[in-house]
Scaffold this motif. Structure first.
Motif, PDB file in Angstrom:
ATOM      1  N   VAL A 185     -47.321-124.748 -68.362  1.00 40.12           N
ATOM      2  CA  VAL A 185     -47.726-124.179 -67.053  1.00 40.12           C
ATOM      3  C   VAL A 185     -47.976-122.668 -67.158  1.00 40.12           C
ATOM      4  O   VAL A 185     -48.678-122.092 -66.334  1.00 40.12           O
ATOM      5  CB  VAL A 185     -46.686-124.467 -65.939  1.00 40.12           C
ATOM      6  CG1 VAL A 185     -46.621-125.947 -65.635  1.00 40.12           C
ATOM      7  CG2 VAL A 185     -45.311-123.929 -66.297  1.00 40.12           C
ATOM      8  N   ALA A 186     -47.394-122.036 -68.204  1.00 38.83           N
ATOM      9  CA  ALA A 186     -47.629-120.591 -68.379  1.00 38.83           C
ATOM     10  C   ALA A 186     -49.015-120.326 -68.967  1.00 38.83           C
ATOM     11  O   ALA A 186     -49.521-119.200 -68.912  1.00 38.83           O
ATOM     12  CB  ALA A 186     -46.562-120.010 -69.296  1.00 38.83           C
ATOM     13  N   ILE A 207     -51.144-112.164 -66.610  1.00 36.85           N
ATOM     14  CA  ILE A 207     -49.821-111.580 -66.307  1.00 36.85           C
ATOM     15  C   ILE A 207     -49.100-111.290 -67.616  1.00 36.85           C
ATOM     16  O   ILE A 207     -49.151-112.099 -68.549  1.00 36.85           O
ATOM     17  CB  ILE A 207     -48.976-112.568 -65.454  1.00 36.85           C
ATOM     18  CG1 ILE A 207     -49.722-112.917 -64.166  1.00 36.85           C
ATOM     19  CG2 ILE A 207     -47.613-111.986 -65.128  1.00 36.85           C
ATOM     20  CD1 ILE A 207     -49.046-113.975 -63.325  1.00 36.85           C
ATOM     21  N   HIS A 208     -48.412-110.175 -67.670  1.00 33.60           N
ATOM     22  CA  HIS A 208     -47.690-109.821 -68.895  1.00 33.60           C
ATOM     23  C   HIS A 208     -46.541-110.800 -69.129  1.00 33.60           C
ATOM     24  O   HIS A 208     -45.834-111.183 -68.184  1.00 33.60           O
ATOM     25  CB  HIS A 208     -47.134-108.389 -68.772  1.00 33.60           C
ATOM     26  CG  HIS A 208     -46.689-107.827 -70.082  1.00 33.60           C
ATOM     27  ND1 HIS A 208     -45.451-108.078 -70.604  1.00 33.60           N
ATOM     28  CD2 HIS A 208     -47.340-107.055 -70.996  1.00 33.60           C
ATOM     29  CE1 HIS A 208     -45.341-107.480 -71.776  1.00 33.60           C
ATOM     30  NE2 HIS A 208     -46.480-106.849 -72.038  1.00 33.60           N
ATOM     31  N   PRO A 209     -46.318-111.227 -70.404  1.00 35.13           N
ATOM     32  CA  PRO A 209     -45.247-112.210 -70.687  1.00 35.13           C
ATOM     33  C   PRO A 209     -43.866-111.793 -70.175  1.00 35.13           C
ATOM     34  O   PRO A 209     -43.063-112.641 -69.785  1.00 35.13           O
ATOM     35  CB  PRO A 209     -45.240-112.277 -72.220  1.00 35.13           C
ATOM     36  CG  PRO A 209     -46.602-111.875 -72.635  1.00 35.13           C
ATOM     37  CD  PRO A 209     -47.093-110.911 -71.616  1.00 35.13           C
ATOM     38  N   MET A 223     -38.381-117.094 -74.842  1.00 31.02           N
ATOM     39  CA  MET A 223     -38.402-116.493 -76.185  1.00 31.02           C
ATOM     40  C   MET A 223     -39.764-116.696 -76.853  1.00 31.02           C
ATOM     41  O   MET A 223     -40.327-115.766 -77.438  1.00 31.02           O
ATOM     42  CB  MET A 223     -37.300-117.111 -77.029  1.00 31.02           C
ATOM     43  CG  MET A 223     -37.171-116.499 -78.411  1.00 31.02           C
ATOM     44  SD  MET A 223     -36.030-117.418 -79.444  1.00 31.02           S
ATOM     45  CE  MET A 223     -37.018-118.852 -79.835  1.00 31.02           C
ATOM     46  N   LEU A 224     -40.309-117.910 -76.746  1.00 24.89           N
ATOM     47  CA  LEU A 224     -41.590-118.198 -77.389  1.00 24.89           C
ATOM     48  C   LEU A 224     -42.743-117.445 -76.719  1.00 24.89           C
ATOM     49  O   LEU A 224     -43.699-117.032 -77.386  1.00 24.89           O
ATOM     50  CB  LEU A 224     -41.866-119.704 -77.377  1.00 24.89           C
ATOM     51  CG  LEU A 224     -40.965-120.544 -78.296  1.00 24.89           C
ATOM     52  CD1 LEU A 224     -41.189-122.028 -78.070  1.00 24.89           C
ATOM     53  CD2 LEU A 224     -41.204-120.209 -79.759  1.00 24.89           C
ATOM     54  N   LEU A 225     -42.653-117.264 -75.389  1.00 23.25           N
ATOM     55  CA  LEU A 225     -43.730-116.554 -74.683  1.00 23.25           C
ATOM     56  C   LEU A 225     -43.783-115.075 -75.062  1.00 23.25           C
ATOM     57  O   LEU A 225     -44.824-114.436 -74.966  1.00 23.25           O
ATOM     58  CB  LEU A 225     -43.541-116.671 -73.162  1.00 23.25           C
ATOM     59  CG  LEU A 225     -43.936-118.015 -72.545  1.00 23.25           C
ATOM     60  CD1 LEU A 225     -43.513-118.050 -71.092  1.00 23.25           C
ATOM     61  CD2 LEU A 225     -45.434-118.245 -72.661  1.00 23.25           C
ATOM     62  N   ARG A 226     -42.642-114.538 -75.486  1.00 23.87           N
ATOM     63  CA  ARG A 226     -42.615-113.098 -75.788  1.00 23.87           C
ATOM     64  C   ARG A 226     -43.052-112.788 -77.221  1.00 23.87           C
ATOM     65  O   ARG A 226     -43.004-111.646 -77.657  1.00 23.87           O
ATOM     66  CB  ARG A 226     -41.211-112.556 -75.530  1.00 23.87           C
ATOM     67  CG  ARG A 226     -40.960-112.379 -74.027  1.00 23.87           C
ATOM     68  CD  ARG A 226     -39.530-112.141 -73.701  1.00 23.87           C
ATOM     69  NE  ARG A 226     -39.007-110.946 -74.368  1.00 23.87           N
ATOM     70  CZ  ARG A 226     -37.753-110.535 -74.237  1.00 23.87           C
ATOM     71  NH1 ARG A 226     -36.920-111.244 -73.497  1.00 23.87           N
ATOM     72  NH2 ARG A 226     -37.333-109.461 -74.842  1.00 23.87           N
ATOM     73  N   ILE A 227     -43.478-113.818 -77.943  1.00 21.53           N
ATOM     74  CA  ILE A 227     -43.964-113.582 -79.311  1.00 21.53           C
ATOM     75  C   ILE A 227     -45.427-113.134 -79.239  1.00 21.53           C
ATOM     76  O   ILE A 227     -46.249-113.805 -78.612  1.00 21.53           O
ATOM     77  CB  ILE A 227     -43.848-114.874 -80.157  1.00 21.53           C
ATOM     78  CG1 ILE A 227     -42.376-115.252 -80.326  1.00 21.53           C
ATOM     79  CG2 ILE A 227     -44.515-114.710 -81.516  1.00 21.53           C
ATOM     80  CD1 ILE A 227     -42.135-116.614 -80.908  1.00 21.53           C
ATOM     81  N   ASP A 228     -45.750-112.011 -79.860  1.00 27.08           N
ATOM     82  CA  ASP A 228     -47.168-111.598 -79.860  1.00 27.08           C
ATOM     83  C   ASP A 228     -47.699-111.407 -81.281  1.00 27.08           C
ATOM     84  O   ASP A 228     -48.838-111.015 -81.474  1.00 27.08           O
ATOM     85  CB  ASP A 228     -47.371-110.320 -79.033  1.00 27.08           C
ATOM     86  CG  ASP A 228     -46.718-109.116 -79.676  1.00 27.08           C
ATOM     87  OD1 ASP A 228     -45.886-109.327 -80.572  1.00 27.08           O
ATOM     88  OD2 ASP A 228     -47.036-107.980 -79.275  1.00 27.08           O
ATOM     89  N   ASP A 229     -46.857-111.656 -82.277  1.00 29.61           N
ATOM     90  CA  ASP A 229     -47.292-111.515 -83.665  1.00 29.61           C
ATOM     91  C   ASP A 229     -46.624-112.591 -84.500  1.00 29.61           C
ATOM     92  O   ASP A 229     -45.433-112.834 -84.346  1.00 29.61           O
ATOM     93  CB  ASP A 229     -46.813-110.155 -84.228  1.00 29.61           C
ATOM     94  CG  ASP A 229     -47.976-109.171 -84.344  1.00 29.61           C
ATOM     95  OD1 ASP A 229     -49.099-109.584 -84.040  1.00 29.61           O
ATOM     96  OD2 ASP A 229     -47.745-108.007 -84.724  1.00 29.61           O
TER      97      ASP A 229
END
Length: 554
Positions: free
Chosen positions: A106-107, A114-116, A514-520
């Motif tokens: 859903v994200a 929207i920022h994580p 936690m997974l949504l905040r991964i950007d690398d």
């Protein structure tokens, strides 16, 4: 001149930005789709082939994911969720994966807009509110009431393969957990399933022959079957953690013998040492001596001469269980033995032959704080699945003993939480409103999956359920997993343990955040070499050498 900056070439692979987030969401959805069909009583089974060619047939979420070999790091961390859930509460391993997958799905719609961090903040707020709703609808029960406990454990494992065998597994689980429960003060009880309940699977016989032994059963025979008794009533048991054989040197000991008499003297010393050891034990008049280490032929002779049976090379865990069952203390040195270390709590020691193997029973214990569950069945595969279901059932019984609260099953809890969050979302201001609403919708994944697995019309069923839950009054209305009809969970006795649900919500949402905040995703894996080529070292440049492209020598 600047300090040299090292740059590693050919050794880093890197992906970043929204591309990574989409890949993570896809991986999480793929893992959730693997176990989606195994939710509920009408679930399908999965057949898994392992590397050795063995097969596992199960619908246990954790058992399925444990066997998967995945490459994507996000998918691997999703598998860790079910393991965490299994270790913590032992049930709800499929639900937690489906919920986490849905939270990420859903994200997907607003990951670019929207920022994580904002999404995670909204999700955490939704988690707090969801736990508050759980507390509101939880129903306290009396954990001493066997009827209620039986109903609860049955409803929790009704989704499993052994649900078709009626009360059998639930009975075994309740008997085992109540046996090993110990008071830890302030009305609390602790149940150590891992260390003090042993499940012994013996192929042959019928599943109905399975039972909980009030004591311990081990796959061992006495050391000298012809000379030692195989049946002793009210045995006095001594447990040792030391060998009953001549002490060897710490390292390879060499002895130089000059005279022939020295050899006989050496042998005599050995014999006297073993006799001394045995006499220290025999003065307490035991009937059974069990040691974790070796037991020499000479010691066997002395013990059998005095009518004492002996078992050697026992596992540490089994020895601990026997100590708990018969009230003995494990002793490290025979010369430190005391009268109080002798176990007198067992009613019977007996060696029986089942199939081709001998099993020693130490049963009919007065106050056993450890037990063995003997499982019989047609085949190894069947017994493995029964054992997995039994572990879940014992975990549920343990959760109820620790925290005697119930919440409705059949997706009713998730629908109640979803309806409450939807109502609350109207009072949330700012950009967090959208992810908060999305989290409310994600909770509906559980009842929707249940409806799909029952084979009913999903859209009609979900619309009817949402209508019943819209005013927040019918908290106990959910889906009967067998028929797909909309019913009151209290009447049907379809319940879940509060601990399981709370843990599933927390694990799923925290993991999604936690997974949504991964950007690398950066991997330091070197490129594969051509077969036979010498391993190349990563090329290293310094800032000073960058212009001249000088490479450091290998």
């Amino acid at each position: 001149m600047h300090a040299p900056v090292l740059v590693l070439k050919d050794s880093l692979k890197r992906e970043s930005g929204s591309k990574v987030r989409y890949a993570i969401i896809q991986a999480a959805k793929a893992v959730a789709d693997v176990v989606r069909t195994t939710l509920g009583p009408r679930s399908m089974l999965k057949m898994l082939l392992d590397a050795q060619g063995g097969i596992v047939v199960t619908n246990d979420g954790n058992a399925i994911l444990r066997e998967l070999d995945l490459a994507h790091p996000a998918a691997k961390s999703m598998i860790e969720l079910s393991r965490t859930q299994d270790e913590e509460v032992g049930d709800g391993t499929t639900s937690v994966i489906i919920l986490a997958g849905e939270m990420l799905h859903v994200a997907d719609a607003f990951i670019d807009k929207i920022h994580p961090t904002v999404i995670c903040r909204a999700y955490n707020k939704a988690l707090e509110d969801a736990i508050a709703v759980l507390d509101k609808i939880a129903m306290p029960i009396d954990a001493q009431d066997r009827g209620i406990m039986l109903g609860l454990v049955k409803s929790c494992i009704g989704t499993k393969f052994t649900g078709q065998f009626g009360d059998l597994i639930a009975d075994l689980a309740i008997d085992a957990t109540t046996t090993v429960g110990v008071e830890i003060g302030q009305g609390l009880r602790d149940v150590d399933i891992k260390n003090y309940i042993k499940v012994e699977k013996v192929p042959g016989g019928q599943l109905e022959d399975s039972r909980v032994l009030k004591g311990v059963m081990i796959n061992k025979d006495v050391v000298a079957p012809g000379k030692m008794r195989r049946r002793i009533v009210n045995p006095h048991i001594i447990l040792l953690d030391s060998p009953l054989e001549y002490k060897k040197g710490e390292n390879q000991t060499n002895a130089e013998l000059l005279k022939e008499e020295d050899w006989s003297l050496l042998l005599k010393m050995e014999e006297e040492y073993i006799e001394e050891l045995c006499m220290q034990i025999l003065k307490f008049k035991p009937d059974l001596v069990i040691t974790e280490k070796g037991l020499s032929d000479l010691a066997t002779h002395y013990l059998s001469k005095h009518g004492v049976s002996a078992i050697r090379r026992l596992r540490k865990t089994d020895n601990n269980r026997i100590a708990k069952a018969c009230g003995a203390v494990i002793v490290n040195r025979p010369d430190e033995l005391q009268e109080s270390d002798v176990g007198t709590g067992a009613g019977l020691f007996e060696v029986k032959k089942i199939g081709d193997e001998y099993f020693a029973y130490i049963v009919d214990c007065k106050e056993p704080k450890a037990c063995t569950v003997l499982l019989r069945g047609a085949s190894k595969d069947l017994l493995n699945e029964v054992e997995r279901n039994l572990q879940d059932a014992m975990s549920v019984a343990r959760n109820i003993i620790k925290n005697p609260k119930l919440v409705p099953g059949g997706g009713a809890t998730e629908l109640t939480v979803s309806a409450a969050l939807k109502q609350k979302s109207s009072s949330i201001e700012g950009i967090e409103k959208w992810p908060y609403e999305a989290a409310a919708l994600a909770f509906e994944a559980i009842p929707r999956t249940l409806a799909q697995n029952c084979g009913v019309n999903v859209i009609r069923t979900m619309t009817a359920l949402q209508g019943k839950h819209a005013n927040g009054e019918n908290a106990w209305i959910g889906i009967d997993g067998n028929t797909g009809s909309i019913t009151d969970m209290k009447e049907r006795k379809i319940w879940d343990a509060y601990n399981v649900k709370a843990q599933a919500f927390k694990t799923a949402i925290e993991a999604a955040c936690m997974l949504l905040r991964i950007d690398d995703i950066v991997s330091g894996i070197k490129k594969k070499q051509a077969p036979g080529a010498a391993p190349s070292k990563p090329k290293v440049e310094t800032e000073a050498d960058a212009d001249s492209e000088q490479i450091l020598p290998d």
